[in-house]
Design an enzyme around this catalytic site. Structure first.
Site, short mmCIF file in Angstrom:
data_model
loop_
_atom_site.label_atom_id
_atom_site.label_comp_id
_atom_site.label_asym_id
_atom_site.label_seq_id
_atom_site.Cartn_x
_atom_site.Cartn_y
_atom_site.Cartn_z
N GLY A 11 51.61 -79.47 32.51
CA GLY A 11 50.70 -80.38 31.83
C GLY A 11 50.55 -80.05 30.36
CG ASP A 43 50.34 -72.07 38.32
OD1 ASP A 43 50.69 -73.11 37.73
OD2 ASP A 43 49.61 -72.08 39.33
CB THR A 53 46.84 -73.55 32.24
OG1 THR A 53 45.99 -74.27 33.15
CG2 THR A 53 46.46 -72.09 32.29
CG ASP A 89 43.23 -75.83 35.62
OD1 ASP A 89 42.45 -76.66 35.10
OD2 ASP A 89 44.03 -76.13 36.53
NE ARG A 119 45.89 -78.05 44.43
CZ ARG A 119 46.93 -78.73 44.89
NH1 ARG A 119 47.75 -79.31 44.06
NH2 ARG A 119 47.15 -78.81 46.19
#
Length: 341
Positions: free
Chosen positions: A10, A103, A125, A127, A171
């Site tokens: 992403g 990842d 990321t 995240d 997530r």
């Protein structure tokens, strides 16, 4: 030296800062030729490359996304994928490769490194769940965007006496939910690390609205789930590529809260808004530091390593140490969110 460069997975704000640093430092300091691959690992497999020079990186610092394009593609998962990567690198005379990704991209990088390619990775990321680094490119901007959204939702929640649910990305790890929730003053933060009890949420909201407030803000990570044995059953909804369906947990929570409390409840799904726009100064600086460190490592002959922020320093960590690991939100941070409810 001819150095390949790709961005995979992403997009995040700050990628162009890292690309700029690789090109500017690699070309200016060492005289390397930087060859960019379009659309992540897919571009390497398909042989889609472009030379990158200083003219390509002018004025890219404030630009979100990635000038190279990106894709969720992992060459080691398909037949002939690794062989195709090796063939492209040989044809392009690439002596080393810098991979910027999360990842999945970094796991692919470790597989290509095992095949004999000299690789240095850079973590990115929103995240913030890449193991081994305190922070990844893109996280700071995403938290800033989510915090601003929560700030704006406060006024409409209070004006209409509503429960407002804000769904953010995350997530497997709730870094955005926890940090933006604390910064934005949310009453409840629901993260994958701490499965929730909907009965406790119901009691909390009823007490809050009866005792001292007419509105509430609930921040939920897309990967949050109810605890086993509690009265709400829910399985994470995923799409055909394994991605979480945006809004699924937010809408389910809305239905549960409205049915249980009778409070008017609305959902805002931030989704890809968190990925876009101008990168924060922190992400521009981090991307630049990682890019410089990656080129230095390549020039020194290092391989199978990732740049990592450890405290105030950028260090190199073995890719083998991060494979398959998720950096979860620490209990202390989640405790702060609960303490401020």
């Amino acid at each position: 030296m001819r150095v390949g460069l790709l961005t995979g997975g992403g997009d995040v704000p700050g990628l162009n800062a890292a690309i700029r640093a690789v090109v500017k430092h690699g070309e200016g300091q060492y005289g390397h030729s930087i060859i960019g691959f379009r659309n992540g690992w897919k571009g390497v497999v398909d042989g889609l490359s472009i030379p990158l020079t200083r003219s390509h990186i002018r004025n890219v610092l404030p630009v979100g996304g990635t000038l190279l394009g990106t894709a969720r593609f992992h060459p080691h998962k398909g037949d002939g994928g690794i062989d195709a990567v090796l063939a492209t690198l040989e044809a392009e005379r690439i002596e080393a490769l810098i991979c910027i990704g999360g990842d999945g991209t970094l796991h692919a990088a470790s597989k290509i490194a095992e095949a004999g390619v000299r690789i240095v990775a850079i973590p990115k990321t929103i995240d913030n769940d890449v193991w081994g680094t305190d922070q990844s490119i893109g996280f700071d901007t995403a938290v800033s965007i989510a915090t601003e959204a929560i700030d704006r939702i406060h006024t409409t929640a209070e004006s209409h006496n509503r429960v407002m649910i804000v769904e953010v990305m995350g997530r497997h790890a709730g870094w955005i939910a926890a940090t933006a929730g604390i910064a934005g003053g949310a009453e409840l933060v629901l993260a994958p690390e701490a499965p929730f009890d909907i009965d406790k949420i119901e009691r909390f909201l009823k007490h809050r609205h009866r005792a001292h407030a007419s509105f509430s803000i609930v921040v939920v990570a897309e990967g949050a789930v109810p605890a086993e044995g509690t009265s709400m059953h829910y399985e994470t909804q995923v799409g055909k590529f394994g991605e979480i369906v945006a809004g699924a947990i937010g809408e389910r929570l809305k239905a549960e809260i409205e049915q249980r409390t009778g409070f008017d409840t609305r959902v805002t799904v931030l989704g890809h808004v968190q990925r876009g726009g101008t990168p924060s100064p922190t992400d521009r600086i981090l991307g630049s530091r990682f890019g410089v460190a990656a080129i230095d490592a390549i020039t020194e002959g290092r391989s199978d390593v990732m740049t990592a922020l450890r405290g105030e320093k950028v260090e190199l960590v073995p890719l083998s140490e991060i494979a398959g690991k998720v950096k979860h939100v620490p209990d202390e941070l989640l405790s702060v969110a609960r303490a401020l409810a």
